[in-house]
Every structure is written in structure tokens, then in C-alpha cells.
Design an enzyme around this catalytic site. Structure first.
Site, mmCIF file in Angstrom:
data_model
loop_
_atom_site.group_PDB
_atom_site.id
_atom_site.type_symbol
_atom_site.label_atom_id
_atom_site.label_comp_id
_atom_site.label_asym_id
_atom_site.label_seq_id
_atom_site.Cartn_x
_atom_site.Cartn_y
_atom_site.Cartn_z
ATOM 1 N N GLY A 11 -0.585 -6.282 -8.100
ATOM 2 C CA GLY A 11 -0.641 -4.941 -8.680
ATOM 3 C C GLY A 11 -0.469 -3.909 -7.577
ATOM 4 C CG ASP A 12 -2.893 -1.701 -6.545
ATOM 5 O OD1 ASP A 12 -3.133 -0.981 -7.518
ATOM 6 O OD2 ASP A 12 -3.712 -2.509 -6.085
ATOM 7 C CG HIS A 40 1.253 2.390 -13.546
ATOM 8 N ND1 HIS A 40 1.964 1.966 -14.647
ATOM 9 C CD2 HIS A 40 0.772 1.274 -12.957
ATOM 10 C CE1 HIS A 40 1.911 0.643 -14.712
ATOM 11 N NE2 HIS A 40 1.193 0.207 -13.708
ATOM 12 C CB THR A 127 -11.934 -1.788 -12.982
ATOM 13 O OG1 THR A 127 -11.552 -2.281 -14.259
ATOM 14 C CG2 THR A 127 -10.889 -2.164 -11.946
ATOM 15 N N PRO A 305 -11.099 1.450 -1.799
ATOM 16 C CG PRO A 305 -12.363 1.050 0.132
ATOM 17 C CD PRO A 305 -12.471 1.539 -1.272
ATOM 18 N NE ARG A 306 -4.288 0.428 -4.605
ATOM 19 C CZ ARG A 306 -3.482 1.419 -4.902
ATOM 20 N NH1 ARG A 306 -2.664 1.895 -3.989
ATOM 21 N NH2 ARG A 306 -3.474 1.956 -6.096
#
Length: 424
Positions: A11-12, A40, A127, A305-306
Site C-alpha cells: 500500500g502507500d 489516498h 487502524t 510514521p511509515r
């Protein structure tokens, strides 16, 4: 003709921007799976937006935005999203919502929170948007379909039965307050009021649109590695993230999906728990995170934070294969302009043996990255419109990645804006 825009990885990857860009040529944009648990991010003439359920084509006057039957429909959030974009000057979009879509209930969100709390250190990194409890109920056949809102007597009876079942878990497993049937029924009636103007037999609408020669764009959420069958199970999402599911989640014939644009980042990032072989840490990760995305690599929904890593050719080759890729859109390439050298993960070392094929999760947990390092290009590439105008080392990086994944890179995104794109 139908095109699908889907993700190759965790994702992302930048699907929102690519969908927003391709929507210019489309008549209808369809979200076909997932819920408001991922976002998105889109930067266009109206500003910067994080969409969670609305399709990324809502910014064009000529398009119809469709929420398909495969979506986990959080009704209040969809309407908040519509209000948000309209308040920022976007013309009110034309929206249709499938009468077969199912609704995320307030108790799904509570159950999601309670379960993460109960699991403690062994949680899935949810989430907490209610997605897993929603899909559990859908497949246990105790979910609420939009069409059911229009038969109030049958609905009351169903609500009573569901509350009885849920309250056993609330009392004995979670030790939390019980559900009241009358409150759940009121919640559903408030959703009916909101949804009534938009409800439609979406599969019939799309069938007729295809017969009229309309251009349809399917928009997926997350990426291949979060698919419940083909991803890093169990650290996956609860709906299929593959283009093949687009036919099911939108209600269209599979043979009509002619083009599958798989979005792939020029480096790796992930939100949530699970195997991530090319992950990097410390200052190296912090700098890439700070420079990455379109204002830092932080979740569009959660702000988390990813996790950061170098480009993973093993995972990306697999992700593209599972999607049935016809075209790769290679995004955030401009971010890497600060690096002297750029590592690329080209293989996994598992117990002393190197493989370039993506394994199942138990083997993935043992995998160590095998890197090849390429020279950086040490300059800003934003604003470049032609492939041949890119620095030589930048072109070499693209061509190296293309060779390793085995799918054609036909679009290169070199900035966050709608027009920051190079066609190849």
C-alpha cells in the site's frame, strides 16, 4: 473498456495520484474493495486531499464516482468526506453507492479496538477502523447490506438477533458495555436517510456503461502484499487487494478489465506489522521518511510514521505478477535525488540459499535482503517531462528495476502534482 489501478506492495504506493491523473480520460471511477482504513493522498489544483472511501476521480466534473459492493462502507465518513471536499471549492461530485454494499457499524469499530487491546503486544497493527470485524460479519452472513435498510420490519428482527450474539462476546470476552437493539436500529435509520439519494444497482449501471463504450477506472486500496490470500498473511487486510477482485467488488465481467496499471514506489514503505525484508532503521530511515511521499512518509489515515526500506525487486516482481500487470507506474522517484548510492534488494537469502521468488510468510520471516547498489543522480528531477531528459543514472535505475521485476514501466512520477508525470 475497464482499466484498474492497483498497488504492487504494502500500500502507500501513490495510487491516488495515478487514479486522479487517469480519471481525466475516464467516465466512471469505481472503488471496489476496502474501507476507510487507508487513504489516498492527492495534490491537484484544488489543494491537497486525503481521501478514504471516495474514488480519487471526484475532482472532475465529467466523472461519476461509484462505491462498489466490495467496499466496507462507513456511511458517516463518506458524507464527511463529501462535505470536506465541497467546502474546499470542489464542485459537488456525482456519486452512486451500490445497493449491495455492506455498512461498517459503530460496533465494528469498537470490536476492532477491543480486540487490539486484548491482543496487547501481539496485535496486528490495525487502524482500528472496524475493517476486520466488518468483513468477519459479512462472511458470517450477519452484516447489513444497504438494500436491507428499506425493509424496516425485517431489519428490526435482524438487529435483535445480532445484538444477542454480539453481547455474549462483549460480556464474557471483552467485559465492555452491551449493545442496545433500539440504538443500533436508530443508527441504521440515520444511514438510510443519508444514503437514499445515492443508492443504485451499480453492476447494472456499469454493464450499461460498458455497452455504451464508456471508460471505467477501478481503484484498489492497499497492495498485493496485503491481500488475505496472496499477501503476508496474517498481517494482511480483510479484502482482496488484487485487480482480479475488481470484477467481483464492482460487479463487472472479468474479461472487460483490459489494462492493469500497477503502482510501484521507487523505494519501499509500509504501515502496520508484518514481514518487510528490505526495511531500514535509524537515521537512514528517518531521512528517507522525512524526504519521502509528498510531505513525509506518514499514513494518510492514521498519521503513523511509515516503516521505510529500499526498493524490493523480489516483492515487487511478485506483486506485479499477482496483479496481472500490463503497465507499471513508478512513483516518488524524485525523492531519491539526495543519495550518492541507492541499494536495491534483488534477492532473499533464506537459510543460506538465495531466491528471487517471493515466499510464504514463515520463510519470509527468515529472509535477509541481498542488495545491489546503483549510483545516485544527485539532483532534483522535478519538472522534467521527457524520459530522455532524466539524468543518465536515473534512467539506469529505472531500467535496472524494470529488468528485475519483468514488467514495463510506462509512467514515472517525479513529484506530487497531477502533472508531475513522465510517459515512457
Amino acid at each position: 473498456m475497464i482499466k484498474a489501478v492497483v498497488g504492487a506492495n504494502w500500500g502507500d504506493e501513490g495510487k491516488g495520484k495515478i487514479t486522479d491523473m487517469l480519471a481525466k480520460e475516464a467516465d466512471i471511477i469505481v472503488r471496489f474493495q476496502g474501507g476507510a482504513n487507508a487513504g489516498h493522498t492527492i495534490v491537484n489544483d484544488y489543494g491537497k486531499f486525503a481521501l478514504h472511501t471516495l474514488p480519487s476521480g471526484v475532482f472532475y466534473n465529467h466523472t461519476t464516482s461509484v462505491i462498489g459492493n466490495g467496499v466496507a462502507l462507513n456511511v458517516p465518513l463518506v458524507f464527511k468526506e463529501i462535505q470536506d471536499i465541497v467546502s474546499k471549492g470542489v464542485p459537488t461530485p456525482k456519486i452512486l453507492i451500490s445497493d449491495r454494499a455492506q455498512m461498517v457499524m459503530s460496533y465494528h469499530i469498537l470490536f476492532d479496538q477491543y480486540e487490539e487491546e486484548r491482543l496487547g503486544g501481539k496485535s496486528f497493527g490495525s487502524t482500528k477502523s472496524g475493517i476486520a470485524p466488518f468483513y468477519s460479519d459479512k462472511f458470517a452472513k450477519i452484516g447489513f447490506q444497504v438494500s436491507e435498510l428499506f425493509d424496516e420490519e425485517a431489519l428490526k428482527e435482524k438487529v435483535a438477533g445480532i445484538c444477542e450474539k454480539k453481547n455474549i462476546m462483549l460480556e464474557h470476552l471483552y467485559h465492555k458495555p452491551l449493545l442496545k437493539p433500539e440504538e443500533i436500529f436508530e443508527e441504521l435509520m440515520s444511514y438510510k436517510k443519508m444514503l437514499e439519494p445515492y443508492v443504485c444497482d451499480v453492476s447494472l449501471f456499469l454493464w450499461n456503461a460498458l455497452k455504451e463504450g464508456k471508460e471505467i477506472l477501478l481503484e484498489g486500496q492497499l497492495g498485493s502484499l496485503k491481500d488475505p490470500d496472496h499477501g503476508i498473511y496474517p498481517m494482511v487486510t480483510s479484502s482482496s487487494t488484487l485487480a482480479g477482485y475488481g470484477a467481483v467488488g464492482a460487479g463487472v465481467p472479468p474479461y472487460e478489465i483490459k489494462k492493469i496499471i500497477t503502482v510501484c514506489k521507487a523505494y519501499s514503505s509500509a504501515v502496520g506489522a508484518g514481514a518487510f525484508v528490505s526495511e531500514i532503521f535509524g537515521d537512514e530511515a528517518d531521512e528517507l521518511r522525512r524526504r519521502g511521499g509528498d510531505g513525509g512518509e506518514f499514513g494518510a489515515t492514521t498519521g503513523r510514521p511509515r516503516r521505510m526500506g529500499w526498493f524490493d525487486a523480489v516483492a515487487s516482481k511478485y506483486g506485479c505478477r499477482m496483479q496481472g500487470t500490463t503497465d507499471v507506474a513508478f512513483t516518488v522517484l524524485d525523492v531519491l535525488g539526495y543519495l550518492d548510492e541507492i541499494p536495491v534488494c534483488v534477492g532473499y537469502d533464506i537459510d543460506g540459499e538465495v531466491t528471487t521468488d517471493f515466499p510464504t510468510t514463515t520463510l519470509l520471516e527468515k529472509a535477509k535482503p541481498v542488495y545491489e547498489t546503483l549510483p545516485g543522480w544527485k539532483c532534483d528531477i522535478r519538472g522534467i517531462k521527457k524520459y530522455e531528459d532524466l539524468p543518465e543514472n536515473c534512467r539506469k535505475y529505472i531500467e535496472f528495476v524494470e529488468e528485475k521485476i519483468g514488467f514495463p514501466i510506462t509512467m514515472i512520477s517525479n513529484g506530487p502534482g497531477r502533472d508531475d508525470i513522465i510517459y515512457r
